[in-house]
Design an enzyme around this catalytic site. Structure first.
Site, PDB file in Angstrom:
ATOM      1  N   SER A 138      83.006 -25.415 -37.191  1.00  0.00           N
ATOM      2  CA  SER A 138      83.026 -26.532 -38.135  1.00  0.00           C
ATOM      3  C   SER A 138      84.470 -26.999 -38.278  1.00  0.00           C
ATOM      4  O   SER A 138      85.404 -26.239 -37.977  1.00  0.00           O
ATOM      5  CB  SER A 138      82.500 -26.068 -39.502  1.00  0.00           C
ATOM      6  OG  SER A 138      82.813 -26.990 -40.528  1.00  0.00           O
ATOM      7  N   TYR A 151      82.473 -20.393 -46.660  1.00  0.00           N
ATOM      8  CA  TYR A 151      82.071 -21.031 -45.401  1.00  0.00           C
ATOM      9  C   TYR A 151      83.291 -21.257 -44.512  1.00  0.00           C
ATOM     10  O   TYR A 151      83.254 -20.973 -43.306  1.00  0.00           O
ATOM     11  CB  TYR A 151      81.370 -22.346 -45.716  1.00  0.00           C
ATOM     12  CG  TYR A 151      80.787 -23.056 -44.523  1.00  0.00           C
ATOM     13  CD1 TYR A 151      79.607 -22.616 -43.934  1.00  0.00           C
ATOM     14  CD2 TYR A 151      81.401 -24.193 -43.999  1.00  0.00           C
ATOM     15  CE1 TYR A 151      79.057 -23.279 -42.851  1.00  0.00           C
ATOM     16  CE2 TYR A 151      80.855 -24.870 -42.916  1.00  0.00           C
ATOM     17  CZ  TYR A 151      79.676 -24.412 -42.349  1.00  0.00           C
ATOM     18  OH  TYR A 151      79.130 -25.080 -41.269  1.00  0.00           O
ATOM     19  N   LYS A 155      83.898 -19.712 -40.751  1.00  0.00           N
ATOM     20  CA  LYS A 155      84.005 -20.590 -39.589  1.00  0.00           C
ATOM     21  C   LYS A 155      85.373 -20.493 -38.910  1.00  0.00           C
ATOM     22  O   LYS A 155      85.478 -20.676 -37.696  1.00  0.00           O
ATOM     23  CB  LYS A 155      83.688 -22.029 -39.993  1.00  0.00           C
ATOM     24  CG  LYS A 155      82.214 -22.270 -40.303  1.00  0.00           C
ATOM     25  CD  LYS A 155      81.322 -21.928 -39.113  1.00  0.00           C
ATOM     26  CE  LYS A 155      79.867 -22.292 -39.364  1.00  0.00           C
ATOM     27  NZ  LYS A 155      79.005 -21.998 -38.195  1.00  0.00           N
TER      28      LYS A 155
END
Length: 244
Positions: A138, A151, A155
Site C-alpha cells: 500500500s 495498517y 504494510k
C-alpha cells in the site's frame, strides 16, 4: 475458454481472492490462461467466484492461523505465480491501538505473506523451477496516514519483506516484486470516511480514487515476462498521490 494465453501453463495462487483486488486478479489470471487457485477466509465469496468460474480451485483458510495456512498451502501443487493480497484494515489512532489490533494486522498482512511465500518457494527450489511472486502492500508503506497506524506498520513490513525475498530467492530464479496501491474502490476503502476520502482525491493529481483494474493491470505486468528484469521493486499505483 479463455481470452488470452499470456499465462497459459502457469499455476497461480491468489490470496484474499474473494473480493476486491484479489478477485479481480484471480479473474484476470484465469481469463489469460492460468490455472487459478483462489484462497480466502469467507466461503460465500469463494463460492460466488466458483459459480462464475467453475474451473478455478478454491481454498478456504484463515491466513492469521500460521499452522493451518502452512498445511493448506503445503497441500497445493507447485505454484508458478503467487499474489499475496489478503489483508485487514482497522482504523484508529495509534494511541488507541491495542495488542489485538496490532497482532491481527501483523498476522494477516505480514506474517501470512512470509508463511505462504516460504512454502511455495521451497517447493520451487526443490524442483529447480522458476517462479514469480507479487506482494500487495500500500502507499501506507511509503507514507504514514492518520488513523491507519497499525495498517501502515504492517504494510511497510510487506515492502521490506518483498526486498528480502527478492534478494534471497533471486539466485534461485524466483522474482519477487510488490505493488503499492493508493485508495482503491473496494469494500476496504469504504471504511475510510467520506471526508477523508475527499481530501485524498483532492491531493491526487488524477482527481479520482483507483479502480480495481488499475491495480490488477500492474500486478499482471509484474507477474509476466514483460517485467523479467524487475526484482525487489515496489510499483506505486496511486494516481500521483505520493508525489504531491
Amino acid at each position: 475458454m479463455t481470452s488470452s494465453s499470456r499465462f497459459a501453463g502457469k499455476i497461480a495462487l491468489v490470496t484474499g481472492a474473494g473480493r476486491g483486488i484479489g478477485r479481480g486478479t484471480a479473474e484476470a489470471l484465469y481469463e489469460q490462461g492460468a490455472q487459478v487457485i483462489a484462497l480466502d477466509i469467507i466461503e460465500e465469496n469463494l463460492q460466488n467466484l466458483k459459480n462464475k468460474y467453475p474451473e478455478i480451485t478454491t481454498v478456504q483458510v484463515n491466513l492469521g492461523d500460521w499452522k493451518a495456512t502452512k498445511e493448506a498451502i503445503g497441500s497445493l501443487p507447485t505454484v508458478d505465480l503467487l499474489v499475496n493480497n489478503a489483508g485487514v484494515y482497522r482504523m484508529g489512532s495509534i494511541l488507541d491501538v491495542c495488542e489485538e489490533d496490532i497482532s491481527l494486522h501483523l498476522d494477516v498482512n505480514l506474517k501470512a505473506y512470509l508463511n505462504v511465500a516460504q512454502v511455495l518457494a521451497r517447493k520451487l527450489i526443490a524442483e529447480k523451477r522458476m517462479g514469480t511472486f507479487v506482494n500487495v502492500a500500500s502507499v501506507c508503506a511509503n507514507k504514514p496516514f492518520g488513523k491507519s497506524g497499525a495498517y501502515c506498520i504492517s504494510k511497510s513490513g510487506v515492502q521490506m519483506l518483498t526486498e528480502v525475498l527478492a534478494c534471497e530467492l533471486g539466485p534461485h530464479g524466483i522474482r519477487v516484486n510488490g505493488i503499492n496501491p493508493g485508495v482503491v474502490n473496494t469494500d476496504m476503502s469504504k471504511m475510510v470516511g467520506e471526508t477523508d476520502k475527499r481530501i485524498l482525491i483532492e491531493r491526487t493529481p488524477l482527481g479520482r480514487i483507483g479502480e480495481v483494474p488499475d491495480v490488477v493491470h500492474g500486478i499482471l505486468y509484474l507477474l509476466s515476462d514483460d517485467s523479467s528484469y524487475m526484482n525487489g521493486h515496489s510499483l506505486v499505483v496511486d494516481g500521483g498521490l505520493l508525489k504531491f
